[in-house]
Enzyme design. Structure first.
Site, PDB file in Angstrom:
ATOM      1  N   HIS A   1       4.374 -19.280  29.052  1.00 52.22           N
ATOM      2  CA  HIS A   1       4.607 -18.939  27.651  1.00 52.22           C
ATOM      3  C   HIS A   1       5.564 -19.906  26.990  1.00 52.22           C
ATOM      4  O   HIS A   1       5.484 -20.148  25.791  1.00 52.22           O
ATOM      5  CB  HIS A   1       5.051 -17.480  27.533  1.00 52.22           C
ATOM      6  CG  HIS A   1       3.913 -16.550  27.813  1.00 52.22           C
ATOM      7  ND1 HIS A   1       3.760 -15.915  29.017  1.00 52.22           N
ATOM      8  CD2 HIS A   1       2.823 -16.257  27.077  1.00 52.22           C
ATOM      9  CE1 HIS A   1       2.635 -15.235  28.992  1.00 52.22           C
ATOM     10  NE2 HIS A   1       2.046 -15.424  27.835  1.00 52.22           N
TER      11      HIS A   1
ATOM     12  N   CYS B   1      -9.584 -17.033  23.896  1.00 54.74           N
ATOM     13  CA  CYS B   1      -8.302 -17.314  23.235  1.00 54.74           C
ATOM     14  C   CYS B   1      -7.284 -17.900  24.207  1.00 54.74           C
ATOM     15  O   CYS B   1      -6.168 -18.214  23.807  1.00 54.74           O
ATOM     16  CB  CYS B   1      -7.744 -16.068  22.555  1.00 54.74           C
ATOM     17  SG  CYS B   1      -7.232 -14.798  23.703  1.00 54.74           S
TER      18      CYS B   1
END
Ligand code: PEP
Ligand code: MG
Length: 573
Positions: A189, A502
């Site tokens: 992330h 995605c």
């Protein structure tokens, strides 16, 4: 001059002064105190209570404060003056000889665990309030380190041994162009957010401290993973030229803005954006993308020092949705847990956080946080085309449970007479192998599916996406992963359910012909590569279906390598 090669995590070219940053994660100091010292600790405790009370009363006087915030602050004042809690802390100092910080921490922890164990939502909200107040009290008593981000600016190249996702937005606030960090992987992330915010990042430079000293001038190129220490005139000249080239590439990309996202044989491929911060919403109109395919709302959480209230979330979501209406804003509910740990919520340390209380499991375990978010979304859906997506769904029952809570939230809003829109699309992420294998049932129940390849790869191949040491096993186009993607696409099309990709795979140009050949019609990508991906889409044609459709995905990895990097190469290069 010395040139070093690491891994390019996020594109971005910058030149500046190296600055080593050490981030201290504050721990509660614990030591036993003597009887004589307990008097002084009690006085400190009183002082902490006075200061916190005064702080909250000051906030309450502020004009822009909403009714719901007033309510929360009022509750926090009550907790500060809770006689039972005060007595417990006093006894912990005088009888158990704990220092004041430890005494506060222990008493609050007990209360938080107590409220968390109650089924009732009102009590789980109470646990959150206690956690908030604990943070406020401890903030006063614990020594505050100097903010390591405060001195950074556009001329700094910060170097970290570790950094968390929430700290990336601090780099952006300080206008940092690029940074160096140890042990970051591409789909972590931290990596995703760096790319979203256009901050260059290079990881895995060997013997970093040996070669780069504090204050050295360095060039960082996040695309190639290169770092140059004390560059000579020639290297600086090249750096300036590269900056100019980047400008030209950007201008060239802009020419694609008003051109349809069609393949050569006129099939439309929808390209939406992945965003992590509300300010990124403007890119949707700037790039003329088809909307937002993934809004990672947990970053709202991670970038703040308090839990975002329903009113705050409503404001954010409704502004974003109305800015891009009628284009869709796909809001993914908080995907907390894993490497996205919020210090705002007390949670036990987990041995395997990526296999633990993460995503929708975390939300179902903290129903009040989920309900607050869902209500804010349903209210905001009056102002635009909002879709809800649940992360880390295991199977159809998991999805139906989350949807049941959504239904309850809509009923509550209806009974309260609060304006909302319950007629919105609800979908599931496919990022756990069991979800891909249950995609037939999920496609029947969901309005749409979205394949999160970052986690799908992690869980299919049992490779920690954040662990650079096993990065060579993290193969996004591994045949096992492709089989799950293909099964999902086939099942979705049987039910007429739209499916998008995605995960980062959709933002890597080499994978676009493969995905289109597999039947993908929707992609959701990072803004930084939007034009690049659109350009590859426009180069694809019907022949891809023939090549990929007949491909045997039970085959070995080298055969898939050959397909991606040889057969399909003309489509992306
Ligand atoms: C994914 O797993 O592919 C995904 C899009 O979710 P995240 O990267 O936020 O885990
Ligand atoms: Mg994921």
């Amino acid at each position: 001059m010395k040139t070093m090669k690491g891994t390019g995590i996020a594109k971005g070219l910058a030149f500046g002064k190296a600055k080593y940053i050490k981030i201290m994660r504050s721990e509660i100091p614990a030591h036993n105190i003597s009887k004589a010292e307990s008097k002084a600790e009690l006085a400190i405790f009183e002082d902490i209570l006075d200061k916190s009370r005064a702080e909250l009363q000051n906030y309450l006087k502020a004009e822009q404060i909403s009714e719901s915030e007033k309510e929360i602050l009022g509750t926090h004042l009550e907790i500060i003056d809770d006689p039972e809690l005060k007595e417990q802390i006093t006894l912990s100092i005088t009888k158990d000889s704990h220092n004041v910080a430890k005494a506060i921490d222990l008493a609050f922890e007990k209360a938080i665990i107590f409220f968390q164990s109650m089924e009732n939502e009102m009590f789980s909200q109470r646990a959150i309030d206690f956690a908030d107040v604990r943070k406020r009290l401890l903030h006063i008593v614990l020594p505050q380190e100097h903010d390591p981000f405060a001195d950074l600016n556009a001329e700094s190249i910060p170097i970290f041994s570790e950094i968390s996702p929430s700290e990336i937005s601090l780099l952006s606030k300080q206008h940092v162009g690029a940074y160096i960090c140890k042990g970051i992987s591409y789909t972590s992330h931290v990596g995703i957010l760096s790319r979203a915010l256009n901050i260059g990042c290079v990881s895995n430079i060997e013997e970093l401290e040996e070669y780069i000293k504090e204050g050295d001038y360095v060039i960082v190129d996040g695309e190639t993973g290169t770092v140059i220490r004390q560059p000579d005139d020639e290297a600086l000249e090249l750096f300036a030229q590269q900056l100019q080239i980047q400008d030209l590439i950007h201008q060239k990309g802009e020419r694609l803005r008003d051109i349809e996202s069609h393949t050569k044989d006129a099939r439309h491929i929808d390209i939406a954006l992945n965003i992590g911060l509300p300010l990124e919403i403007d890119q949707v109109q700037e790039l003329r993308s088809s909307g937002v395919g993934l809004f990672r709302t947990e970053f709202l959480f991670l970038a703040q020092d308090h839990l975002p209230s329903e009113a705050e979330q409503y404001k954010v979501y409704s502004e974003m949705a109305s800015k891009i209406a009628p284009k869709p804003l796909t809001i993914r509910t908080f995907d907390l847990g894993g490497d996205k740990i919020s210090h705002l919520i007390p949670a036990p340390k987990e041995e395997n956080p990526n296999l633990g209380n993460r995503g929708v499991r975390f939300s179902l375990a903290h129903p009040q946080i989920l309900r607050t978010q869902l209500k804010a979304i349903l209210r905001a859906a009056v102002h635009g085309n909002i879709r809800i997506m649940f992360p880390m769904i295991i199977d159809v029952d998991d999805f139906l449970e989350a949807k049941r809570i959504l239904g309850q939230c809509a009923d509550e809003l209806y009974e309260e007479g609060t304006a909302h829109n319950a007629d919105i699309q609800v979908g599931s992420m496919i990022e756990i192998p069991s979800a891909a294998l249950s995609s037939c049932a999920l496609a029947r129940e969901c309005d749409f599916l979205s394949i999160g390849t970052n986690d799908l790869v992690q869980y299919t191949l049992a490779v920690d996406r954040n662990n650079e040491a096993v990065n060579r096993y993290y193969i996004q186009h591994h045949p096992a992963v492709l089989k799950l993607i293909r099964a999902t696409i086939i099942n979705a099309s049987r039910h007429g359910t739209p499916v998008s990709i995605c995960g980062e795979m959709a933002s890597i140009k080499q994978y676009i012909p493969l995905l289109i050949g597999m039947g993908v019609k929707e992609l959701s990508v990072n803004a930084a590569v939007y034009y690049e991906i659109k350009s590859v889409v426009r180069n694809c044609d019907a022949k891809l279906h023939m090549i990929v459709k007949n491909f045997d995905f039970s085959t070995s990895l080298p055969k898939v390598d050959e397909l991606v990097y040889r057969t399909l190469k003309p489509y992306y290069s």
